[in-house]
Design an enzyme around this catalytic site. Sequence first.
Site, PDB file in Angstrom:
ATOM      1  N   TRP A   1       1.968  -1.553  48.750  1.00 57.94           N
ATOM      2  CA  TRP A   1       1.561  -0.173  48.474  1.00 57.94           C
ATOM      3  C   TRP A   1       1.300   0.475  49.822  1.00 57.94           C
ATOM      4  O   TRP A   1       0.422   0.057  50.568  1.00 57.94           O
ATOM      5  CB  TRP A   1       0.301  -0.156  47.605  1.00 57.94           C
ATOM      6  CG  TRP A   1      -0.090   1.193  47.080  1.00 57.94           C
ATOM      7  CD1 TRP A   1       0.399   1.826  45.990  1.00 57.94           C
ATOM      8  CD2 TRP A   1      -1.099   2.053  47.613  1.00 57.94           C
ATOM      9  NE1 TRP A   1      -0.232   3.041  45.807  1.00 57.94           N
ATOM     10  CE2 TRP A   1      -1.152   3.204  46.791  1.00 57.94           C
ATOM     11  CE3 TRP A   1      -1.961   1.973  48.718  1.00 57.94           C
ATOM     12  CZ2 TRP A   1      -2.036   4.260  47.024  1.00 57.94           C
ATOM     13  CZ3 TRP A   1      -2.832   3.021  48.952  1.00 57.94           C
ATOM     14  CH2 TRP A   1      -2.863   4.144  48.105  1.00 57.94           C
TER      15      TRP A   1
ATOM     16  N   CYS B   1      -1.815  -4.371  47.055  1.00 57.42           N
ATOM     17  CA  CYS B   1      -0.563  -5.099  47.221  1.00 57.42           C
ATOM     18  C   CYS B   1      -0.690  -6.461  46.553  1.00 57.42           C
ATOM     19  O   CYS B   1      -1.761  -6.889  46.158  1.00 57.42           O
ATOM     20  CB  CYS B   1      -0.250  -5.270  48.700  1.00 57.42           C
ATOM     21  SG  CYS B   1      -0.387  -3.751  49.664  1.00 57.42           S
TER      22      CYS B   1
ATOM     23  N   GLU C   1     -13.736  10.670  31.723  1.00 52.36           N
ATOM     24  CA  GLU C   1     -12.844   9.518  31.562  1.00 52.36           C
ATOM     25  C   GLU C   1     -11.626   9.878  30.725  1.00 52.36           C
ATOM     26  O   GLU C   1     -10.505   9.464  31.025  1.00 52.36           O
ATOM     27  CB  GLU C   1     -13.601   8.354  30.929  1.00 52.36           C
ATOM     28  CG  GLU C   1     -12.764   7.120  30.635  1.00 52.36           C
ATOM     29  CD  GLU C   1     -12.143   6.474  31.866  1.00 52.36           C
ATOM     30  OE1 GLU C   1     -11.261   5.616  31.695  1.00 52.36           O
ATOM     31  OE2 GLU C   1     -12.547   6.821  32.999  1.00 52.36           O
TER      32      GLU C   1
ATOM     33  N   LYS D   1      -3.799  -0.944  40.767  1.00 49.21           N
ATOM     34  CA  LYS D   1      -4.852  -1.478  39.905  1.00 49.21           C
ATOM     35  C   LYS D   1      -6.106  -1.782  40.693  1.00 49.21           C
ATOM     36  O   LYS D   1      -7.204  -1.422  40.304  1.00 49.21           O
ATOM     37  CB  LYS D   1      -4.347  -2.735  39.208  1.00 49.21           C
ATOM     38  CG  LYS D   1      -5.334  -3.349  38.230  1.00 49.21           C
ATOM     39  CD  LYS D   1      -5.562  -2.440  37.037  1.00 49.21           C
ATOM     40  CE  LYS D   1      -6.458  -3.077  36.006  1.00 49.21           C
ATOM     41  NZ  LYS D   1      -6.795  -2.128  34.927  1.00 49.21           N
TER      42      LYS D   1
ATOM     43  N   LYS E   1      -7.798   9.462  32.073  1.00 51.95           N
ATOM     44  CA  LYS E   1      -6.781   8.672  31.381  1.00 51.95           C
ATOM     45  C   LYS E   1      -5.505   9.483  31.186  1.00 51.95           C
ATOM     46  O   LYS E   1      -4.401   8.989  31.381  1.00 51.95           O
ATOM     47  CB  LYS E   1      -7.299   8.232  30.004  1.00 51.95           C
ATOM     48  CG  LYS E   1      -8.164   7.014  30.008  1.00 51.95           C
ATOM     49  CD  LYS E   1      -7.383   5.784  30.365  1.00 51.95           C
ATOM     50  CE  LYS E   1      -8.093   4.904  31.351  1.00 51.95           C
ATOM     51  NZ  LYS E   1      -8.645   5.415  32.545  1.00 51.95           N
TER      52      LYS E   1
ATOM     53  N   ARG F   1      -0.451  -4.223  39.890  1.00 46.96           N
ATOM     54  CA  ARG F   1      -1.356  -3.833  40.963  1.00 46.96           C
ATOM     55  C   ARG F   1      -0.900  -2.543  41.654  1.00 46.96           C
ATOM     56  O   ARG F   1      -1.669  -1.920  42.370  1.00 46.96           O
ATOM     57  CB  ARG F   1      -1.459  -4.974  41.993  1.00 46.96           C
ATOM     58  CG  ARG F   1      -2.122  -6.220  41.437  1.00 46.96           C
ATOM     59  CD  ARG F   1      -2.073  -7.363  42.408  1.00 46.96           C
ATOM     60  NE  ARG F   1      -2.912  -7.136  43.584  1.00 46.96           N
ATOM     61  CZ  ARG F   1      -4.179  -7.508  43.685  1.00 46.96           C
ATOM     62  NH1 ARG F   1      -4.772  -8.106  42.671  1.00 46.96           N
ATOM     63  NH2 ARG F   1      -4.861  -7.297  44.783  1.00 46.96           N
TER      64      ARG F   1
ATOM     65  N   ASN G   1      -2.236  -8.182  52.792  1.00 49.16           N
ATOM     66  CA  ASN G   1      -2.957  -7.167  52.031  1.00 49.16           C
ATOM     67  C   ASN G   1      -4.149  -6.696  52.849  1.00 49.16           C
ATOM     68  O   ASN G   1      -4.778  -7.506  53.539  1.00 49.16           O
ATOM     69  CB  ASN G   1      -3.476  -7.729  50.707  1.00 49.16           C
ATOM     70  CG  ASN G   1      -2.378  -7.996  49.714  1.00 49.16           C
ATOM     71  OD1 ASN G   1      -1.220  -7.672  49.943  1.00 49.16           O
ATOM     72  ND2 ASN G   1      -2.739  -8.592  48.593  1.00 49.16           N
ATOM     73  N   GLY G   2      -4.486  -5.414  52.721  1.00 46.30           N
ATOM     74  CA  GLY G   2      -5.632  -4.875  53.444  1.00 46.30           C
ATOM     75  C   GLY G   2      -5.209  -3.961  54.570  1.00 46.30           C
ATOM     76  O   GLY G   2      -4.061  -3.503  54.640  1.00 46.30           O
TER      77      GLY G   2
ATOM     78  N   HIS H   1     -19.218  29.964  34.033  1.00 47.78           N
ATOM     79  CA  HIS H   1     -19.456  30.162  35.462  1.00 47.78           C
ATOM     80  C   HIS H   1     -18.153  30.030  36.255  1.00 47.78           C
ATOM     81  O   HIS H   1     -18.128  29.426  37.329  1.00 47.78           O
ATOM     82  CB  HIS H   1     -20.509  29.180  35.968  1.00 47.78           C
ATOM     83  CG  HIS H   1     -21.846  29.352  35.338  1.00 47.78           C
ATOM     84  ND1 HIS H   1     -22.620  30.477  35.512  1.00 47.78           N
ATOM     85  CD2 HIS H   1     -22.542  28.551  34.492  1.00 47.78           C
ATOM     86  CE1 HIS H   1     -23.736  30.364  34.820  1.00 47.78           C
ATOM     87  NE2 HIS H   1     -23.707  29.199  34.183  1.00 47.78           N
TER      88      HIS H   1
ATOM     89  N   GLU I   1      -3.651  10.390  34.702  1.00 44.21           N
ATOM     90  CA  GLU I   1      -3.112   9.321  35.544  1.00 44.21           C
ATOM     91  C   GLU I   1      -1.852   8.696  34.982  1.00 44.21           C
ATOM     92  O   GLU I   1      -1.054   8.142  35.729  1.00 44.21           O
ATOM     93  CB  GLU I   1      -4.178   8.258  35.822  1.00 44.21           C
ATOM     94  CG  GLU I   1      -4.615   7.426  34.652  1.00 44.21           C
ATOM     95  CD  GLU I   1      -5.733   6.458  35.011  1.00 44.21           C
ATOM     96  OE1 GLU I   1      -5.824   6.025  36.176  1.00 44.21           O
ATOM     97  OE2 GLU I   1      -6.538   6.122  34.125  1.00 44.21           O
TER      98      GLU I   1
END
Length: 609
Positions: free
Chosen positions: A75, A2, A481, A604, A485, A27, A101-102, A504, A488
């Site tokens: 968020w 947030c 990675e 973020k 990318k 963020r 936040n948190g 397999h 997302e």
Amino acid sequence: MCGIVGFAGHSEAAPVLLDGLARLEYRGYDSAGVVVCDGKDLNVVKTKGYVEELSKLTDGGKTLPGTVGIGHTRWATHGQPTDTNAHPHLSFHGSLAVVHNGIIENYAKLREFLIGKGYAFKSETDTEVAANMIDYYYDDDILKAVAEATRRMEGSYALGIVCKDVPDTIIATRKESPLVLGIGDGCNLLASDVAALLRYTRNVIYLEDGEIAEIKADSVQLYSAELERIEKPVSTVDWDVSAAEKGGYEHFMLKEIMEQPDAVRKTISPRLKDGRVVLDGIRLTPEYVKNLHKIYIVACGSSYHVGMVAKYNMEKLVRKPVEVALASEFRYCDPLVDENTLVICISQSGTTADTIAALRQAKKLGARILSIVNVVGSVIAEESDDVLYTWAGPEIAVATTKAYSTQLAVTYLLTLYMAEICGTVTPEKYDWAVRELEALPEKLAKLLDNVDQIQYLASIYFNKEDIFFIGRNIDYALSLEGSLKLKEISYIHSEAYAAGELKHGTISLIEPGRLVISVASYTPLVPKTVSNIVEVKTRGAEILSITTEENAADLAKVSDNMIVIPDAMDLFLPSLAIVPMQLFAYYVSLMRGCSIDKPRNLAKSVTVE
């Protein structure tokens, strides 16, 4: 995750709050709100949705007069993203408002306590619990009420508080969630990230756990958790607001991809002196490095993928066992860590909650902590024994690019540094590696000179709904990675597999038209990867290969399309091969009409577990 903004000054607060929140949009959030003190009342406006909607509701802040206020982008954790659950939250008696936040981990117990005391709740959030706990202790002394209430809160928090009885003041405090104060001219500010402050000041004070700030237009007073007055130095942010703006690019992500040559140069150049890697400021003695039994790399997301690359490189050059652990799993796997273990924590923000928790667990077990972070003064940096900063500058897009590349560069430096100490690399190979590392920024710039081919390939493949990445050794780590990318920001289902594992089970998913992106830069295993490409190609897959000039001829025989990167020492190939994958993800997402800088459901800086 947030964002928090606060302003106390002699001009209207609301426009500043809206501007600051807009600068924190990267963020990640799903609702936004502000509260402004008009001298008598606390006027709150909040909404599900983006800051743009909040600006429309307040006519750019014009409908909220007042010179002191706080704002927030949320968020969702506790409760759905709704107008009611959005911040700020008023206390039950309406005397104060809070942004947070948190996560307050014991919020349910505190909520039950407060209900027993006659409090009622409008939202599902833990933040409203925080507001009412402060209200419960409030008796004409807001500082004392905040100190008393936070003593009962367990978990993480960054709090901004305004009280209508002291309409010229913002109170701020934090625990394990960042807050920074901006010291301005005729105003003082509060934010969860310096990006929100830079239009107004570059003079800042970083709050530490338990500290409380009393912010007025012409003064900032700091207190300890016991309300003893304290003094802290004012720091100067050495990058300006333009670094957090698009600079003519359509998206921050593209700007940050293009900044990578310069970012990597800034990371490595000060640490290469007279042909040697010099890591000033860290206290890893030769005796400690030589006697290490094990290295743990702990991280999340893209930083974890950096750790995967580092494992291959460190084990090859340093000849020490390296284990890479997801930070969210580290605490729960009874890790075999002791005083002969070096734990390397990698985090762009330095506030990643799972990585902080893993760091603390490792310290309890006796390990030495070396962190690789971008943000000076962050929690992870402060709690580590040694810190290597990436010096990447601000990264605004949610999908990391230059932060990933600079983290990789730091692991290269650390690998060579330790290998020289351990005597596990020959002088000739060491000198070659240093020369190659010095040449890396120019090779990155060459890759970025012409993106037309990547745009063309994106135009061919952007309508695929399932894409696989395959590779071996460092190419497998890199595939992880590349796949992340793509998924997302484009929302395409994408997975990365070790190429040798296809048979397999995974090969059953290959069907005609399925796109397989083969990363084949690591020369010793290219023949093996070519065999795996043939396996999927005979089952109808389309092949897009990423390889080096040296291996281009072999890959051309089995690929439908190919991207060729410059030759380089194996150690540094990931830095080059990732660039076309970043660009491919960007242009595919652009053609699909996705929100590139702010992909859905993502943030973020992940400051909750």
